[in-house]
Design a protein around this motif. Structure first.
Motif, PDB file in Angstrom:
ATOM      1  N   SER A   1       0.819  -1.255  -0.061  1.00  0.00           N
ATOM      2  CA  SER A   1       0.018  -0.017  -0.018  1.00  0.00           C
ATOM      3  C   SER A   1       0.765   1.291  -0.101  1.00  0.00           C
ATOM      4  CB  SER A   1      -0.975   0.029   1.099  1.00  0.00           C
ATOM      5  OG  SER A   1      -0.242  -0.027   2.448  1.00  0.00           O
ATOM      6  N   THR A   2       2.068   1.150   0.558  1.00  0.00           N
ATOM      7  CA  THR A   2       2.954   2.314   0.567  1.00  0.00           C
ATOM      8  C   THR A   2       3.949   2.570  -0.578  1.00  0.00           C
ATOM      9  OG1 THR A   2       4.422   1.221   2.069  1.00  0.00           O
ATOM     10  CG2 THR A   2       2.624   2.655   3.191  1.00  0.00           C
ATOM     11  N   ASP A   3       4.531   1.623  -0.897  1.00  0.00           N
ATOM     12  CA  ASP A   3       5.598   1.604  -2.031  1.00  0.00           C
ATOM     13  C   ASP A   3       5.797   0.127  -2.618  1.00  0.00           C
ATOM     14  OD1 ASP A   3       7.842   1.933  -3.409  1.00  0.00           O
ATOM     15  OD2 ASP A   3       9.207   2.718  -1.595  1.00  0.00           O
ATOM     16  N   PRO A   4       4.969   0.009  -3.873  1.00  0.00           N
ATOM     17  CA  PRO A   4       4.981  -1.114  -4.544  1.00  0.00           C
ATOM     18  C   PRO A   4       6.326  -1.603  -4.814  1.00  0.00           C
ATOM     19  CG  PRO A   4       3.040   0.220  -5.206  1.00  0.00           C
ATOM     20  CD  PRO A   4       3.890   0.949  -4.201  1.00  0.00           C
ATOM     21  N   VAL A   5       7.033  -0.280  -5.516  1.00  0.00           N
ATOM     22  CA  VAL A   5       8.457  -0.627  -5.940  1.00  0.00           C
ATOM     23  C   VAL A   5       9.437  -1.497  -4.969  1.00  0.00           C
ATOM     24  CG1 VAL A   5      10.634   0.243  -7.011  1.00  0.00           C
ATOM     25  CG2 VAL A   5       8.160   1.292  -7.707  1.00  0.00           C
ATOM     26  N   ALA A   6       9.379  -1.046  -3.747  1.00  0.00           N
ATOM     27  CA  ALA A   6      10.258  -1.505  -2.708  1.00  0.00           C
ATOM     28  C   ALA A   6       9.687  -3.036  -2.386  1.00  0.00           C
ATOM     29  CB  ALA A   6       9.831  -0.619  -1.201  1.00  0.00           C
ATOM     30  N   ALA A   7       8.171  -3.078  -2.363  1.00  0.00           N
ATOM     31  CA  ALA A   7       7.778  -4.475  -2.259  1.00  0.00           C
ATOM     32  C   ALA A   7       8.129  -5.506  -3.124  1.00  0.00           C
ATOM     33  CB  ALA A   7       6.107  -4.421  -2.368  1.00  0.00           C
ATOM     34  N   LYS A   8       8.286  -5.086  -4.306  1.00  0.00           N
ATOM     35  CA  LYS A   8       8.605  -5.786  -5.730  1.00  0.00           C
ATOM     36  C   LYS A   8      10.373  -6.250  -5.280  1.00  0.00           C
ATOM     37  CE  LYS A   8       7.835  -6.251 -10.543  1.00  0.00           C
ATOM     38  NZ  LYS A   8       7.229  -5.587 -11.391  1.00  0.00           N
ATOM     39  N   GLU A   9      11.096  -5.311  -4.728  1.00  0.00           N
ATOM     40  CA  GLU A   9      12.611  -5.607  -4.549  1.00  0.00           C
ATOM     41  C   GLU A   9      12.716  -6.567  -3.369  1.00  0.00           C
ATOM     42  OE1 GLU A   9      14.264  -1.650  -3.696  1.00  0.00           O
ATOM     43  OE2 GLU A   9      14.144  -1.068  -5.846  1.00  0.00           O
ATOM     44  N   VAL A  10      11.735  -6.365  -2.435  1.00  0.00           N
ATOM     45  CA  VAL A  10      11.923  -7.281  -1.310  1.00  0.00           C
ATOM     46  C   VAL A  10      11.407  -8.523  -1.533  1.00  0.00           C
ATOM     47  CG1 VAL A  10      11.127  -7.486   1.198  1.00  0.00           C
ATOM     48  CG2 VAL A  10      11.719  -5.457   0.398  1.00  0.00           C
ATOM     49  N   VAL A  11      10.341  -8.731  -2.134  1.00  0.00           N
ATOM     50  CA  VAL A  11       9.470 -10.092  -2.333  1.00  0.00           C
ATOM     51  C   VAL A  11      10.244 -10.971  -3.490  1.00  0.00           C
ATOM     52  CG1 VAL A  11       7.213 -11.234  -2.652  1.00  0.00           C
ATOM     53  CG2 VAL A  11       7.371  -9.191  -1.178  1.00  0.00           C
TER      54      VAL A  11
END
Length: 893
Positions: A548-558
């Motif tokens: 919900s806050t940062d989809p780009v960061a989510a992609k880098e993490v997951v």
């Protein structure tokens, strides 16, 4: 006890021509009175017969302590057989009759100066076995003479006696200078005397690790090596174990010792062979790898290890556990002996699993084809556990030998085509690991895996399949449908599957956001709002906030690049491996744990290291010694181990975390007290069965022997009370699913509010619904029976578990069982009738208000044979006299 057994064996040579069984058959009344008269007879033969009858009565558990003075009077004899029998009686009863035992001291002293060396040795050995403080001071002078006796048999017996005396009174032994005399015996001309002196000093040194009693130097080592060739097999073991504690000055001395120890490898006793291997493995660390002798020694080590595998299964298992350590340290020793570890059809399962583990450790590019052919054959066996391990072993081969990966994947696909449920599931688990090791190489097999989706019913296999679908979602057209099918029974899945499903759907959303928005919202809602599992909830919230806050960061993490899994996932940590190599041939090498982890009160246990690594300090990584362990230490940090030990460990089936400070007692409120209520809940820990743990796991304060009598027992009445029934053993699997057409029953017994309860977890691992449950007990020792019907109110759906509590009573039919607490159970449902047996803790039968009259208690106590008595010392017990009186009055009602 050992001395008693030894004496009985020795007495056989003096036995009369008639059989000795007649001494065990008497049932006369007034037997003690008759024996007393016979013991005081003037006829020597009659007196000897009477002593034999006394020993026979003692052996079968009768109390013949009343005859103590009469038996002691029989010591004054020249008959060696009679003297041995009397000494045997003394060893057994001296502790309970210390004042009377003093009467025998003069005879002991006299016998220590007898012309017959057998009598001198017998006297000093018996005095050492009588653990009475009052006698100890009289033992010193005879022992000093025997240590310098002209006969080697007497000297070797006296050497062991010093160790026994040290255990009774260490200060006395030091003050009398016996330790120095014992050190002098290492230079004795007789090899058996040397061996016993080494054994005694080693025993004393273990309890005093900083005493430096065994001050080994080249001269001493030379004497030990000389004695090694001539002493008995157990003497050789003592000497070899002593040699293993020595650190040579340089490689020349190390080679010299190895050359003189090597002949022991051909000994018929497997313990001698393993002790020799331990010495050689340690001293090899100091030999240069380019030395010709080093290569020769490697070749000499292989044949004796191979020979050990032709023994009976129990010895094979011990040998295999030791070989497992040796192969991890120096695989080159057995690299050409792969065929020896191929499984035989009649090997027990524990031998099969250990052989399988060693096969994988020895697998290399040179022999991988041979290994794979064997493993494929094993995967068609009938033993389910063995087949599972064999399938996983194929996956380990693929990870360890890259050139064989394609062949391994092909073999696994062939096994999947067999459609055998448990084979398919294990294959999917290991293929997931192969994908982790070789990304973007074998993904073409995913379609075949997806075809078997519906047959997966084990959590690990379901989690592995979900990981594959989520990781390669972009290559699977209907990935969303596949994951949605798992989502339908989300709350019935195990935590492992739920966590994997949550991550896989988030991966799918990040790869196909427009098509799966509704799916990701559904799984996040299930994980955060409808679940009470904190791990699942926390992971769900983290994903929710990331997305919900940062989809780009989510992609880098997951979707970050995964680190490769390691080649060997279950190698023992290098410093622990070094210590275990130093303990080859002991229990530590079988448990694969250091002695400090299982020796209770192990104050004398020292952490040993191989000489090549002595300077590595506390570092986890060992310096390079040209070994496999060094290669493991230098592995790149990006390589992480995969989940679980792929082959398992026969001796590590417990779920408790490893410890290096000794076993931890089970969590029970009753264990937090300073003293124990004798007839309250604390009795569970005395019964052993009440906790469901081995005696080794009991706290040290419960196992220290005390010399107090019955009065001390009543002093235990005070102290902090224990809540009744506060502890029940953890549940264990009583009925495995594979033996009950998918029904698994785990359970335990408890006593709550005065009611015995059978607490069970019923799990449906089949594909059909289970209903109409009923239960019935067979006749048993205490008449245990269900107090009501088995209450399973709702149908048990596939992959569902339900908790059931069944109240029990003791009004059922009675029949003595073996063991006494065995319970045979039949459970019926709509599918079939299933049978299993379990064992209940005896403590569950104890009532909470069990008060006894003092005289009744004393009479009952005396009726119990002495050999059934165990004594425990409870330390740090702070009680006031008023509390003790109150507890004593409550004890006897």
């Amino acid at each position: 006890m050992q001395e008693w057994a030894n004496q009985l064996c020795e007495n056989r040579q003096f036995g009369s021509k008639m059989t000795d069984s007649k001494y065990f058959t008497t049932t006369k009344k007034g037997e003690i009175f008759e024996l007393k008269a016979e013991l005081n007879s003037d006829k020597k033969e009659k007196k000897k017969e009477a002593v034999k009858k006394v020993i026979a009565s003692m052996t079968v558990g009768k109390d013949v302590s009343a005859l103590f003075p009469d038996v002691v009077n029989c010591m004054q004899t020249d008959n060696l057989e009679l003297k041995k029998l009397v000494y045997l009686y003394l060893m057994n009863y001296a502790k309970s009759q210390p004042d009377m035992a003093i009467m025998a001291v003069n005879t002991f002293v006299k016998d220590c100066e007898d012309p017959n060396p057998l009598i001198r040795a017998l006297a000093v050995r018996t005095m050492g076995c009588i653990r009475v403080d009052k006698i100890t001071e009289y033992l010193c002078e005879p022992l000093r003479k025997c240590l310098k006796d002209e006969d080697p048999y007497v000297r070797k017996t006296a050497a062991v006696c010093v160790a026994k005396l040290h255990d009774i009174n260490a200060q006395l032994v030091e003050d009398q200078g016996f330790l120095d005399t014992l050190k002098d015996l290492i230079s004795d001309s007789n090899p058996m005397v040397v061996a016993n002196a080494v054994a005694a000093l080693s025993e004393i040194a273990e309890s005093h690790p900083n005493s430096n009693l065994l001050d080994l130097n080249p001269q001493t080592i030379n004497k030990l090596l000389t004695a090694l060739n001539e002493c008995t097999e157990w003497g050789q073991i003592f000497i070899l174990d002593c040699l293993a504690n020595y650190t040579p000055r340089d490689d020349r001395e190390s080679q010299s010792i190895c050359e003189r120890v090597t002949p022991r490898l051909s000994h018929a006793n497997s313990a001698v062979v393993l002790s020799a291997v331990k010495v050689l493995m340690k001293f090899m660390e100091m030999l240069p790898k380019d030395l010709d002798y080093y290569g020769t020694l490697l070749k000499k080590l292989a044949p004796p290890l191979v020979t050990l595998l032709s023994a009976e299964p129990e010895l094979q298992y011990v040998a295999l556990r030791n070989i497992n350590l040796i192969v991890q340290r120096r695989p080159e020793i057995l690299k050409h002996e792969m065929k020896v570890f191929f499984v035989k059809y009649n090997d027990p399962i524990y031998v099969k699993l250990e052989k399988l583990d060693i096969m994988i450790r020895l697998a290399s590019q040179a022999n991988i084809a041979q290994v794979l052919a064997e493993l494929k054959e094993y995967a068609t066996e009938v033993d389910v556990d063995f087949v599972r391990k064999a399938v996983r072993a194929i996956g380990r081969c693929a990870i360890k030998v890259e050139q064989s990966a394609e062949r391994c994947v092909s073999t696994l696909l062939d096994l999947i085509q067999t459609k055998v449920n448990y084979v398919v599931q294990e294959a999917i688990v290991v293929i997931k690991d192969i994908f982790r090791k070789y990304p973007n190489k074998y993904e073409s097999v995913i379609a075949t895996l997806c075809e078997n989706l519906d047959s997966l019913d084990e959590p690990e296999a379901r989690a592995a399949m979900i990981w594959i679908v989520g990781e390669y979602a972009e290559r699977i057209d209907n990935a969303d449908e596949l994951l949605e099918s798992f989502l339908e029974g989300f709350h019935d899945e195990s935590t492992q599957v739920q966590l994997q499903l949550l991550t896989a759907i988030v991966k799918l959303f990040l790869k196909k956001p427009t098509e799966t928005q509704e799916l990701v919202q559904q799984v996040l809602s299930l994980a955060t709002q409808d679940s009470d599992n904190p791990d699942l909830r926390d992971r769900g919230y983290i994903y929710w906030r990331l997305l919900s806050t940062d989809p780009v960061a989510a992609k880098e993490v997951v979707l970050a690049e995964k680190p490769l899994i390691s080649e060997e996932t279950d190698l023992i940590e290098p410093t622990l491996l070094e210590e275990l190599i130093c303990h080859i041939g002991t229990l530590a090498s079988v448990y694969h744990k250091p002695p400090s982890a299982f020796v209770e009160g192990s104050r004398g246990v020292q952490h040993k290291r191989l000489p090549g690594s002595a300077g590595s300090g506390e570092s986890v990584e060992s310096p390079d010694t040209g070994s496999t362990a060094a290669a493991v230490s230098e592995a790149p940090p990006a390589v992480i181990p995969s989940q679980g030990d792929l082959l398992g460990d026969l001796l590590n089936l417990d779920l408790t975390p490893p410890t290096t400070t000794g076993p931890i007692p089970p969590p029970s409120s009753g264990m937090q007290m300073g003293a124990m209520d004798l007839l309250g809940g604390g009795l569970d820990s005395l019964m052993g069965t009440g906790f469901g743990v081995p005696p080794a796991a009991m706290p040290a304060s419960f196992s220290a022997p005390v010399s107090s009598g019955l009065d001390d027992l009543f002093d235990l009445g005070g102290g902090v009370g224990m809540p009744m029934g506060a502890y029940s053993p953890p549940k264990t699997v009583w009925l495995p699913a594979m033996k009950a057409k998918g029904l698994e029953i785990s359970g335990t017994f408890a006593r709550r509010a005065g009611v015995i309860q059978m607490e069970m977890t019923l799990t449906n691992k089949a594909m059909s619904v289970m209903t109409d449950f009923a239960i019935q007990f067979n006749r048993n020792s205490f008449g245990l029976a269900p107090a009501g019907p088995l209450q399973v109110l709702t149908p048990l759906s596939p992959n569902q578990s339900i908790e059931v509590t069944l109240p029990l009573n003791t009004v059922g039919p009675v029949m003595k069982m073996e063991p006494l607490n065995n319970l045979q159970v039949a459970v019926k449902n709509n599918i079939d009738v299933f049978y299993f047996s379990c064992q209940y803790p005896i403590s569950m039968l104890f009532v909470e208000d069990g008060k006894m009259e003092r005289q009744v208690f004393l009479a009952t106590w005396k009726d119990i044979p002495n050999e059934n008595e165990s004594q425990f010392q409870i330390k740090d017990c702070h009680l006031n006299s008023g509390e003790i009186k109150r507890q004593r009055s409550s004890l006897f009602g």
